[in-house]
Design a protein around this motif. Structure first.
Motif, PDB file in Angstrom:
ATOM      1  N   SER A 176     -10.620   6.117   7.297  1.00  0.00           N
ATOM      2  CA  SER A 176      -9.567   6.814   8.053  1.00  0.00           C
ATOM      3  C   SER A 176      -8.513   7.382   7.115  1.00  0.00           C
ATOM      4  O   SER A 176      -7.888   8.409   7.424  1.00  0.00           O
ATOM      5  CB  SER A 176      -8.933   5.866   9.075  1.00  0.00           C
ATOM      6  OG  SER A 176      -8.491   4.676   8.468  1.00  0.00           O
ATOM      7  N   LEU A 201      -9.772  10.734   6.142  1.00  0.00           N
ATOM      8  CA  LEU A 201      -9.634  11.666   7.265  1.00  0.00           C
ATOM      9  C   LEU A 201      -8.183  12.105   7.418  1.00  0.00           C
ATOM     10  O   LEU A 201      -7.904  13.277   7.700  1.00  0.00           O
ATOM     11  CB  LEU A 201     -10.120  11.014   8.563  1.00  0.00           C
ATOM     12  CG  LEU A 201     -11.604  10.633   8.626  1.00  0.00           C
ATOM     13  CD1 LEU A 201     -11.941  10.108  10.015  1.00  0.00           C
ATOM     14  CD2 LEU A 201     -12.492  11.811   8.281  1.00  0.00           C
ATOM     15  N   LEU A 239      -7.625   7.838  15.042  1.00  0.00           N
ATOM     16  CA  LEU A 239      -8.839   7.953  14.245  1.00  0.00           C
ATOM     17  C   LEU A 239      -9.692   6.692  14.262  1.00  0.00           C
ATOM     18  O   LEU A 239     -10.811   6.697  13.740  1.00  0.00           O
ATOM     19  CB  LEU A 239      -8.477   8.293  12.786  1.00  0.00           C
ATOM     20  CG  LEU A 239      -7.871   9.678  12.554  1.00  0.00           C
ATOM     21  CD1 LEU A 239      -7.332   9.802  11.132  1.00  0.00           C
ATOM     22  CD2 LEU A 239      -8.888  10.777  12.834  1.00  0.00           C
ATOM     23  N   VAL A 277     -11.940  13.965  16.399  1.00  0.00           N
ATOM     24  CA  VAL A 277     -12.232  14.312  15.001  1.00  0.00           C
ATOM     25  C   VAL A 277     -13.172  15.498  14.857  1.00  0.00           C
ATOM     26  O   VAL A 277     -13.248  16.094  13.779  1.00  0.00           O
ATOM     27  CB  VAL A 277     -12.831  13.100  14.245  1.00  0.00           C
ATOM     28  CG1 VAL A 277     -11.858  11.944  14.246  1.00  0.00           C
ATOM     29  CG2 VAL A 277     -14.184  12.688  14.800  1.00  0.00           C
ATOM     30  N   LEU A 288     -13.632  17.877  11.451  1.00  0.00           N
ATOM     31  CA  LEU A 288     -14.768  17.733  10.539  1.00  0.00           C
ATOM     32  C   LEU A 288     -15.752  18.889  10.592  1.00  0.00           C
ATOM     33  O   LEU A 288     -16.486  19.113   9.622  1.00  0.00           O
ATOM     34  CB  LEU A 288     -15.494  16.411  10.826  1.00  0.00           C
ATOM     35  CG  LEU A 288     -14.658  15.146  10.658  1.00  0.00           C
ATOM     36  CD1 LEU A 288     -15.493  13.911  10.955  1.00  0.00           C
ATOM     37  CD2 LEU A 288     -14.060  15.063   9.263  1.00  0.00           C
ATOM     38  N   TYR A 308     -16.964  16.597   3.407  1.00  0.00           N
ATOM     39  CA  TYR A 308     -16.899  15.322   4.127  1.00  0.00           C
ATOM     40  C   TYR A 308     -18.175  14.504   3.922  1.00  0.00           C
ATOM     41  O   TYR A 308     -18.114  13.295   3.666  1.00  0.00           O
ATOM     42  CB  TYR A 308     -16.667  15.602   5.614  1.00  0.00           C
ATOM     43  CG  TYR A 308     -16.940  14.427   6.532  1.00  0.00           C
ATOM     44  CD1 TYR A 308     -16.036  13.376   6.644  1.00  0.00           C
ATOM     45  CD2 TYR A 308     -18.113  14.370   7.289  1.00  0.00           C
ATOM     46  CE1 TYR A 308     -16.287  12.291   7.493  1.00  0.00           C
ATOM     47  CE2 TYR A 308     -18.366  13.298   8.134  1.00  0.00           C
ATOM     48  CZ  TYR A 308     -17.453  12.264   8.236  1.00  0.00           C
ATOM     49  OH  TYR A 308     -17.703  11.202   9.058  1.00  0.00           O
ATOM     50  N   SER A 368     -16.087   3.788  10.053  1.00  0.00           N
ATOM     51  CA  SER A 368     -14.751   4.389  10.007  1.00  0.00           C
ATOM     52  C   SER A 368     -13.920   4.001  11.217  1.00  0.00           C
ATOM     53  O   SER A 368     -12.720   3.735  11.100  1.00  0.00           O
ATOM     54  CB  SER A 368     -14.876   5.921   9.950  1.00  0.00           C
ATOM     55  OG  SER A 368     -13.623   6.548  10.093  1.00  0.00           O
TER      56      SER A 368
END
Length: 520
Positions: A136, A139, A201, A226, A230, A239, A453
């Motif tokens: 996270s 991210l 997230l 997300v 992404l 990613y 994640s």
């Protein structure tokens, strides 16, 4: 005459059964009222020791041979395991693994045993989903990119609902208003915004939901949040590359990614397809392999949602065949994902799946449920009959002994995802995880992380730790850990020559890890 033959055959069977029972009876020590107590105790202890030894040899890793150096490392690992278990049994409130993972993951991460397991070469992860691979924190760093907008709900709570890259402000929706994220950070305290983003997230820190429906609604909301971040074309390949980095740093050398293959987008309206999405993933894999010689590789399992019309499902299979033709060395197979209890059962798609059974390998999610006697747990039977190579989760498998027997006869491995099962409320205390029975009977299992994640977990080490501590026997040792790593390669989507090379790469790193501990 027919009745006589039937009676004769039955009589023969009864005689054979009685003979077998007599043979077994003669193998038991003779005990009667005249047997001295000391002799009874000797026989009792002998039988007890024999049964425990058979159980130990029959469990996962029970017959794994350890060399001299491995036995030294095993002593260290078992010393740490015994210490942690003894301290916990004195005070169960401090037993991290019996608690919810969100309560325990920070404490677990600080233990010497966890650090040993994190450095251990664990082979491959055969069950992980595309949108939930990277940490996270990574991210969050992506949210500092230019042109990123966030849709903030118009309710009093001002929830963050969606993310989207765009040169211009996207059209506001009925439930939320699009704001430039950089402006939002300037208008509010940046750390406040980041804290709220991190909460969106992951599932952390929610411990309890009313039921599986509620937990899955929250779970799916993270995917929806997300996806806009992404699937921005300049980020997607980066990613995936970062995911390979994080898994490799956690002792993983091989990864099979289950992906819905979302359609990418850019700032100028580029026309993308699932081939572009896959090409970016494949390119990240090739670049990573060139930089890390001990990396075995990664592959794609195309895994769209299971709740679709028949016509849409036919499109899915067409996509799978297309992917196989364009990426024969990267495409591994096909699966269906989503909340299994509300999705359509595999039986609905049996005709279509049987038609491509010889062309596509299946790796089905099945039996991810606490129900018994429903369409959901019946997916286990259909997955096996349809020829799945592995079963994802399989939580309900023990309720179906015939399916379990059939799956074992076909050498179908079970992908066990302990932390996922707990966070999604299928198992509360991991000591009661049904995988323990599979471990005890040396069923072919692999440990995977599903969506690490979203749980704030490491790519694999946390799942290995909890499996080692409480799903396996307290007496399970390095042999079991080695068996799990070995299984992840044995049941990976490899051709024979690729599997041989994969074992060589894993074994080299394993021996290096063992030697490093012995030397230190």
């Amino acid at each position: 005459m027919a009745n006589f033959c039937w009676i004769r055959n039955l009589a023969i069977l009864l005689i054979l059964a009685n003979c077998l029972a007599l043979v077994l009876l003669l193998q038991l020590p003779a005990l009667n009222s005249f047997t001295p107590l000391a002799e009874r105790m000797r026989i009792y202890e002998t039988m007890r020791a024999n049964i425990l030894e058979k159980e130990a040899q029959g469990q996962l890793g029970g017959n794994v041979w350890l060399n001299a150096n491995e036995r030294v490392v095993n002593e260290l690992i078992m010393l740490e395991k015994k210490y942690e278990l003894e301290m916990s049994m004195k005070n169960l409130s401090h037993f991290q693994v019996a608690q919810h993972f969100f309560h325990s993951y920070e404490k677990i991460s600080k233990t010497p045993l966890f650090r040993l397991l994190q450095a251990m070469p664990k082979g491959g992860v055969l069950h992980a989903h595309d949108m939930a691979l990277c940490s996270s924190d990574y991210l969050l760093s992506l949210t500092y990119r230019e042109h990123l907008w966030i849709c903030v709900s118009q309710s009093e709570t001002k929830e963050y609902e969606k993310l989207r890259f765009s040169l211009l402000q996207p059209q506001s929706e009925q439930t939320c208003e699009w704001l430039l994220l950089s402006d939002l950070r300037r208008s509010q305290q940046s750390d406040v915004v980041d804290k709220k983003l991190l909460a969106r997230l992951t599932m952390y820190p929610r411990l309890h939901f009313q039921n599986e429906d509620a937990v899955w609604r929250h779970f799916r909301s993270i995917f929806r949040f997300v996806i806009g971040l992404l699937t921005y074309a300049p980020i997607w390949e980066e990613y995936i590359y970062r995911a390979l980095q994080e898994f490799h740093a956690d002792g993983v050398q091989y990864l099979e990614i289950r992906s819905v293959l979302p359609i990418l987008y850019d700032l100028v309206g580029g026309n993308y397809t699932i081939l572009n999405t896959t090409f970016a993933m494949r390119n990240a894999e090739l670049r990573f392999r060139a930089s890390f010689p001990d990396w075995i590789g990664s592959r794609l399992i195309y895994a769209p949602t299971r709740k679709v019309s028949d016509a849409r499902f036919v499109e899915y299979l067409g996509n799978a065949l297309l992917l196989k033709s364009h990426f024969p060395d990267y495409f591994a197979g096909f699966d269906l994902v989503g909340y299994e209890d509300e999705g359509r059962p595999l039986r609905d798609y049996a005709r279509e799946l049987l038609a491509v059974q010889d062309e596509i390998n299946f790796y089905f999610h099945a039996g991810e449920t606490n129900w018994y006697g429903t369409n959901t747990d019946a997916n286990l039977l259909d997955a096996v009959l349809l020829g799945t190579k592995r079963i994802g989760h399989g939580l309900a498998l023990l309720k179906h002994p015939e399916v379990l027997r059939l799956a074992r006869s076909q050498n179908i491995a079970i992908e066990v995802n302990p932390i996922s099962n707990q966070v999604l409320q299928y198992v509360s205390d991991l000591r009661t995880h049904p995988g323990a029975v599979l471990f005890a009977s040396n069923y072919p299992v692999v440990i995977a992380s599903d969506d690490p994640s979203f749980w704030k977990a490491t790519p694999l080490s946390h799942d290995f730790y909890v499996a080692f501590m409480v799903i396996a026997s307290q007496k399970s040792d390095l042999g079991m850990l080695k068996q799990l790593a070995w299984n992840s390669i044995a049941y990976g989507a490899f051709r024979p020559i690729e599997r041989e090379e994969a074992f060589e790469k894993w074994n080299y790193r394993w021996e290096k890890w063992i030697a490093g501990i012995v030397k230190s």
